[in-house]
Enzyme design. Structure first.
Site, PDB file in Angstrom:
ATOM      1  N   GLU A   1       0.836  -1.197   0.000  1.00  0.00           N
ATOM      2  CA  GLU A   1       0.000   0.000   0.000  1.00  0.00           C
ATOM      3  C   GLU A   1       0.873   1.250   0.000  1.00  0.00           C
ATOM      4  O   GLU A   1       1.830   1.329   0.767  1.00  0.00           O
ATOM      5  CB  GLU A   1      -0.935   0.031   1.216  1.00  0.00           C
ATOM      6  CG  GLU A   1      -1.969   1.133   1.106  1.00  0.00           C
ATOM      7  CD  GLU A   1      -2.902   1.197   2.308  1.00  0.00           C
ATOM      8  OE1 GLU A   1      -4.023   1.700   2.156  1.00  0.00           O
ATOM      9  OE2 GLU A   1      -2.523   0.759   3.394  1.00  0.00           O
TER      10      GLU A   1
ATOM     11  N   ALA B   1       1.812  -0.491  10.910  1.00  0.00           N
ATOM     12  CA  ALA B   1       1.281  -1.823  10.626  1.00  0.00           C
ATOM     13  C   ALA B   1       0.529  -1.749   9.301  1.00  0.00           C
ATOM     14  O   ALA B   1       0.173  -0.670   8.830  1.00  0.00           O
ATOM     15  CB  ALA B   1       0.352  -2.296  11.743  1.00  0.00           C
ATOM     16  N   MET B   2       0.284  -2.919   8.704  1.00  0.00           N
ATOM     17  CA  MET B   2      -0.413  -2.980   7.423  1.00  0.00           C
ATOM     18  C   MET B   2      -1.380  -4.144   7.414  1.00  0.00           C
ATOM     19  O   MET B   2      -1.012  -5.271   7.764  1.00  0.00           O
ATOM     20  CB  MET B   2       0.609  -3.113   6.278  1.00  0.00           C
ATOM     21  CG  MET B   2      -0.016  -3.292   4.910  1.00  0.00           C
ATOM     22  SD  MET B   2      -1.068  -1.885   4.460  1.00  0.00           S
ATOM     23  CE  MET B   2      -2.179  -2.680   3.298  1.00  0.00           C
ATOM     24  N   GLU B   3      -2.618  -3.885   6.962  1.00  0.00           N
ATOM     25  CA  GLU B   3      -3.731  -4.817   7.114  1.00  0.00           C
ATOM     26  C   GLU B   3      -3.854  -5.862   6.027  1.00  0.00           C
ATOM     27  O   GLU B   3      -4.954  -6.340   5.753  1.00  0.00           O
ATOM     28  CB  GLU B   3      -5.042  -4.023   7.174  1.00  0.00           C
ATOM     29  CG  GLU B   3      -5.455  -3.327   5.876  1.00  0.00           C
ATOM     30  CD  GLU B   3      -4.965  -1.910   5.731  1.00  0.00           C
ATOM     31  OE1 GLU B   3      -5.489  -1.172   4.888  1.00  0.00           O
ATOM     32  OE2 GLU B   3      -4.028  -1.534   6.484  1.00  0.00           O
TER      33      GLU B   3
ATOM     34  N   HIS C   1      -7.039  -1.889  15.218  1.00  0.00           N
ATOM     35  CA  HIS C   1      -7.096  -1.087  13.987  1.00  0.00           C
ATOM     36  C   HIS C   1      -6.964  -1.976  12.751  1.00  0.00           C
ATOM     37  O   HIS C   1      -7.791  -1.927  11.838  1.00  0.00           O
ATOM     38  CB  HIS C   1      -5.963  -0.053  14.024  1.00  0.00           C
ATOM     39  CG  HIS C   1      -5.907   0.859  12.842  1.00  0.00           C
ATOM     40  ND1 HIS C   1      -6.297   2.175  12.906  1.00  0.00           N
ATOM     41  CD2 HIS C   1      -5.496   0.661  11.561  1.00  0.00           C
ATOM     42  CE1 HIS C   1      -6.139   2.742  11.724  1.00  0.00           C
ATOM     43  NE2 HIS C   1      -5.645   1.841  10.883  1.00  0.00           N
ATOM     44  N   GLU C   2      -5.934  -2.811  12.731  1.00  0.00           N
ATOM     45  CA  GLU C   2      -5.666  -3.614  11.530  1.00  0.00           C
ATOM     46  C   GLU C   2      -6.711  -4.705  11.325  1.00  0.00           C
ATOM     47  O   GLU C   2      -7.078  -5.013  10.180  1.00  0.00           O
ATOM     48  CB  GLU C   2      -4.264  -4.229  11.606  1.00  0.00           C
ATOM     49  CG  GLU C   2      -3.134  -3.222  11.792  1.00  0.00           C
ATOM     50  CD  GLU C   2      -3.155  -2.100  10.768  1.00  0.00           C
ATOM     51  OE1 GLU C   2      -3.597  -2.330   9.619  1.00  0.00           O
ATOM     52  OE2 GLU C   2      -2.731  -0.983  11.114  1.00  0.00           O
TER      53      GLU C   2
ATOM     54  N   HIS D   1      -9.800  -3.506   9.592  1.00  0.00           N
ATOM     55  CA  HIS D   1      -9.646  -3.397   8.137  1.00  0.00           C
ATOM     56  C   HIS D   1      -9.962  -4.707   7.418  1.00  0.00           C
ATOM     57  O   HIS D   1     -10.240  -4.691   6.217  1.00  0.00           O
ATOM     58  CB  HIS D   1      -8.209  -3.009   7.792  1.00  0.00           C
ATOM     59  CG  HIS D   1      -7.922  -1.547   7.903  1.00  0.00           C
ATOM     60  ND1 HIS D   1      -8.733  -0.578   7.349  1.00  0.00           N
ATOM     61  CD2 HIS D   1      -6.890  -0.873   8.491  1.00  0.00           C
ATOM     62  CE1 HIS D   1      -8.213   0.619   7.590  1.00  0.00           C
ATOM     63  NE2 HIS D   1      -7.095   0.466   8.279  1.00  0.00           N
TER      64      HIS D   1
END
Length: 678
Positions: free
Chosen positions: A186, A323-325, A358-359, A362
């Site tokens: 992303e 972080a990344m979902e 949060h992640e 998503h």
């Protein structure tokens, strides 16, 4: 994706040295320092921030689109290169002799197209448009309408840029330096790992195979369905993963490295693993606990089950974001996932809980339903930045997390959005390179704050009903912000689109000025709004207005709204029936509305008993104090504001601390005033 880590750092420092009852006041000191430094710089340099000139941009043509990516990658962890083979099932919607795809830092070796039941056609040229990160594959004859298979052999670099398919350096327990191969796609970096249609609306399924050293772990979005020796090299193995749901390219992920893990299962049957550096499995247990609690919460809240059989959370040594979902394989910076049970403080646990919440949000809001274009990405992030608190409050009510939301996200957003160089939450994005320019605390923290206000305005029951409609209607598809507003409007019967447009499409927020008058047994309120500016009263020709949801409580029940109104005009009058003169009236209980409030002196004085006996809730005392500090920029009213703050804060303990706060705030403002006068 979580990009901001500053909240955890500031909170951890505060909590280690300050008793809980004075935390909010110390946080206001820190915020005050930031506010006046920022205001001074902005006032002296009104054009401090200049947005770069927008680049021309054209989205990919739609004459060919993917249905499924068959992707095989073979990374070299010594020379930091990789080989790739792509076999993509595609649909040709109209005859063409070229295919335009995204491609960056990749060299294509061969490419061909085979229509279903027809002969394979080799590409005769590859035209790279490096500035636009595109490649055009040319064919000697037209590709006819229908289905076919696009085959591409290519090579690339495991870069050190922490984007695309890149190398991550780590140390083994013995101290040896090694490298993992990891991904971060992303917003637009899947094109650095394989040629693809790298736009969120162009979804497809993925069949991923990784050829890796046999002593390494391989992870991807889905579960492993086959692992066998690689016939060309007995030191390698071929790992094949199950087919993904239909998804956007930016959510694809794969990791090759050495990791330990801890495993559990959520109450709704999803396998959850937390992968950690070697020897640190113990530090993944808290995140595992959070994840196994969070998945059932979201399933119940959205009334939509998690659609994958597993979810992995992994700590990456070199990671640019927080972080990344990625769907089914969420990547984290180590500090956002790992908790040392012996040495980590309480605020670190709260931070990890928020980031995990949060992640995982998503996985539904963003992954199952994805924004149609990057213009709407604020909604993904603002929504997740709000619901992470809702989730943590459910899982860990002892954290009192909403008070922390007000001191961290809400206050931060108000301070920044009051500046002359702020921007609307929703900004049209053309070229994808513009995404990073708008992703700041306005998009995350203000986005979260207005979603929180919207949730309060609609009510939890109707909000959940609208969310369920939205997720079911657009699952495995793409949607815009307006699609969500439509679903919430249908569920609640309220003018959601009109209300929210006033908050997302224009920068800033109002200050609500309120006065009261006792009329017999009733209380009459006169309420007006105007744009709040850190630099002083709004001086533009036309003052913007907002559709403001306003809640009102009284001292009869400070925790419950007695009346709710929608302020659609610059001024309104409200009558509260049957309220005796000795009762106080307060707007915005819970500090939920995204605006500041200026009370008359008489109304402010009426709060003093509630502050002294603590019947006015902590989050409301914090909001009241926050609003009072924000008015210090008004030079003409300096002495009046000083008196107001002294009266209100004088009702709180720790007078020495209060005096230091006042001295600092007033000295900063007076110094600035004298410099202007000279």
């Amino acid at each position: 994706m979580l990009r901001f880590l500053s909240r955890q750092g500031s909170l951890s420092v505060v909590r280690q040295v300050i008793p809980r009852k004075t935390i909010s006041l110390h946080l206001r000191v820190n915020t005050l320092i930031i506010r006046y430094r920022t205001f001074s710089a902005t006032a002296n340099s009104p054009h401090l921030v200049t947005m770069p000139e927008r680049r021309p941009f054209v989205r990919l043509p739609t004459d060919v689109y993917p249905v499924n990516y068959g992707l095989c990658l073979k990374p070299d962890l010594i020379d930091f290169t990789f080989e790739g083979k792509l076999e993509a099932a595609v649909e040709v919607t109209q005859g063409t002799n070229q295919i335009v795809m995204n491609c960056a830092d990749i060299d294509i070796i061969t490419a061909s197209f085979a229509p279903d039941g027809g002969e394979e056609i080799n590409a005769t040229g590859f035209n790279y448009q490096n500035e636009d990160e595109k490649v055009t594959l040319s064919f000697p004859s037209a590709l006819q309408k229908g289905s076919g298979t696009l085959k591409i052999d290519f090579v690339g670099e495991l870069n050190d840029k922490m984007k695309g398919f890149y190398r991550s350096k780590y140390a083994t327990p013995s101290g040896e330096i090694r490298h993992a191969a990891v991904t971060q796609f992303e917003a637009t970096d899947a094109r650095r790992a394989f040629p693809c249609w790298d736009e969120p609306a162009i979804k497809a399924t993925f069949d991923i195979t990784l050829i890796i050293p046999k002593d390494r772990v391989a992870l991807s979005n889905m579960n492993v369905i086959d692992r066998k020796p690689y016939p060309e090299d007995d030191s390698l193995v071929e790992v094949k993963f199950a087919t993904t749901p239909i998804m956007s390219t930016y959510l694809v992920a794969f990791v090759i490295g050495e990791y330990d893990f801890v495993e559990s299962q959520s109450s709704d049957g999803v396998t959850v693993r937390v992968y950690t550096p070697l020897g640190k499995a113990e530090q993944g247990k808290f995140a595992l606990e959070v994840a196994t609690k969070t998945l059932p919460f979201y399933k119940d809240y959205f009334n939509v089950p998690y659609p994958l059989p597993k979810i992995d959370l992994i700590a990456i040594a070199d990671f640019a974001a927080g972080a990344m979902e990625n769907w089914g394989l969420v990547t984290y910076r180590e500090t956002a996932l790992l908790i040392d049970p012996r040495n980590s403080c309480a605020s670190s646990r709260q931070w990890v809980a928020l980031v995990v919440g949060h992640e995982l949000a998503h996985q539904w809001f963003g992954n199952l339903v994805t924004m149609e274009w990057w213009t709407h990405l604020w909604l993904n992030e603002g929504f997740a930045s709000w619901i992470e608190y809702l989730c943590v409050d459910h899982c860990f009510p002892e954290y009192d997390i909403w008070t922390q939301f007000v001191s961290a996200d809400y206050t931060r957003a108000l301070d920044l959005d009051a500046l002359d160089n702020s921007h609307p939450i929703e900004v049209n994005v053309g070229h994808p390179s513009e995404v990073d320019e708008i992703f700041d605390a306005i998009s995350y923290s203000k986005g979260a704050s207005v979603i929180r206000m919207l949730h309060n305005y609609i009510g939890d029951e109707d909000f959940r009903k609208g969310m369920n409609t939205y997720l079911l209607k657009f699952q495995h598809k793409n949607a815009s912000t307006e699609d969500l507003w439509d679903c919430l409007e249908q569920a609640s019967g309220k003018p959601i689109a009109a209300v929210m447009s006033s908050w997302t499409k224009q920068m800033g927020f109002p200050i609500i000025v309120v006065d009261q008058e006792q009329q017999g047994d009733d209380r009459a309120l006169k309420i007006s709004q105007k744009k709040f500016c850190a630099s002083g009263p709004h001086s533009g020709e036309e003052c913007p207005t907002w559709m403001v949801p306003i809640s009102i409580c009284t001292s009869e029940d400070p925790s419950c709204s007695k009346m709710n109104v929608l302020m659609e005009h610059p001024e309104i009058n409200i009558t509260i029936p049957s309220l005796s003169p000795n009762k106080w009236v307060k707007l915005n209980p819970g500090t939920v509305g995204f605006y500041r409030i200026q009370y008359s002196s008489a109304m402010l004085d009426s709060f003093l008993p509630g502050i002294r006996d603590l019947t006015l809730l902590p989050v409301d005392r914090l909001g009241l104090q926050n609003d009072l500090f924000s008015l210090l920029h008004k030079q003409a009213d300096m002495q009046e504001e000083k008196n107001r703050i002294e009266r209100v804060l004088g009702a709180i303990s720790a007078p020495e601390l209060i005096q230091r706060v006042l001295n600092f705030a007033l000295s900063n403002v007076w110094d600035k005033h004298h410099r202007k006068c000279k």
